[in-house]
Design an enzyme around this catalytic site. Structure first.
Site, PDB file in Angstrom:
ATOM      1  N   GLY A  56      -2.235   5.193  -7.852  1.00  0.00           N
ATOM      2  CA  GLY A  56      -2.112   6.604  -7.505  1.00  0.00           C
ATOM      3  C   GLY A  56      -2.317   6.753  -6.008  1.00  0.00           C
ATOM      4  N   GLY A  58      -3.992   6.982  -2.477  1.00  0.00           N
ATOM      5  CA  GLY A  58      -5.186   6.440  -1.830  1.00  0.00           C
ATOM      6  C   GLY A  58      -5.657   5.166  -2.502  1.00  0.00           C
ATOM      7  N   HIS A  74       0.095  -3.567  -3.900  1.00  0.00           N
ATOM      8  CA  HIS A  74       1.232  -2.684  -3.610  1.00  0.00           C
ATOM      9  C   HIS A  74       0.925  -1.783  -2.416  1.00  0.00           C
ATOM     10  CE1 HIS A  74       3.922   0.844  -4.509  1.00  0.00           C
ATOM     11  NE2 HIS A  74       4.791  -0.151  -4.589  1.00  0.00           N
ATOM     12  N   ASP A  75      -0.272  -1.197  -2.389  1.00  0.00           N
ATOM     13  CA  ASP A  75      -0.673  -0.367  -1.243  1.00  0.00           C
ATOM     14  C   ASP A  75      -0.601  -1.178   0.048  1.00  0.00           C
ATOM     15  OD1 ASP A  75      -1.183   1.673  -3.024  1.00  0.00           O
ATOM     16  OD2 ASP A  75      -3.354   1.681  -2.747  1.00  0.00           O
ATOM     17  N   ASP A 124       7.991  -2.672  -4.671  1.00  0.00           N
ATOM     18  CA  ASP A 124       8.022  -1.982  -5.958  1.00  0.00           C
ATOM     19  C   ASP A 124       8.352  -2.945  -7.100  1.00  0.00           C
ATOM     20  OD1 ASP A 124       7.368   0.293  -4.565  1.00  0.00           O
ATOM     21  OD2 ASP A 124       9.347   1.212  -4.718  1.00  0.00           O
TER      22      ASP A 124
END
Length: 147
Positions: A56, A58, A74-75, A124
């Site tokens: 999600g 942050g 991923h972040d 992704d």
């Protein structure tokens, strides 16, 4: 015209352009990610949103499990791509479009996209692959949104 006024004018125009872009441009990369999740992940996007400390918006702290670690990676991937392949863009990488499709059960990023789009698509694709590889570790109690 004074140098201060000129500098102020340039900053004001740039700020307005960025604000307008943020208001009116759909978050294309996020739409691609949503579509990819709906198509290729073993779970729905809602089951990942708000999961652990990183899935999600942050993210901070220690990932609660391998699914949350997928989101942390991923972040970090988006951050790296934003600094490298997409560094020439003024806008947020979450607004950049890319093309992808499925070949059987495999996500395929379009090689015709520019380096930025290909890199975002790979971020992704990698998280969807990570979700699917670690699905056995999914714990609904870690989902702050629906758990």
């Amino acid at each position: 015209m004074s140098p201060k006024f000129l500098l102020f004018s340039i900053i004001a125009v740039w700020s307005c352009a960025a604000a307008i872009e943020a208001l009116f441009i759909q978050p294309r990369s996020l739409a691609n990610f949503l579509s990819m999740t709906l198509t290729a992940a073993k779970r729905s996007p809602q089951e990942y949103d708000g999961y652990g400390n990183y899935c999600g918006w942050g993210g901070e702290g220690t990932p609660v499990d391998s699914i949350d670690r997928c989101c942390q990676v991923h972040d970090n991937c988006y951050g790296t791509v934003n600094e490298n392949e997409c560094g020439h863009y003024i806008r947020n990488v979450k607004l950049i479009d890319y093309d992808w499709h499925m070949e059987g059960t495999e996500i395929v990023c379009d090689p015709k996209d520019d380096a930025c789009g290909r890199a975002l698509c790979k971020c992704d694709k990698d998280i969807i692959d990570c979700f699917n590889e670690n699905d056995k570790d999914y714990n609904p109690e870690y989902n702050k949104v629906i758990g």
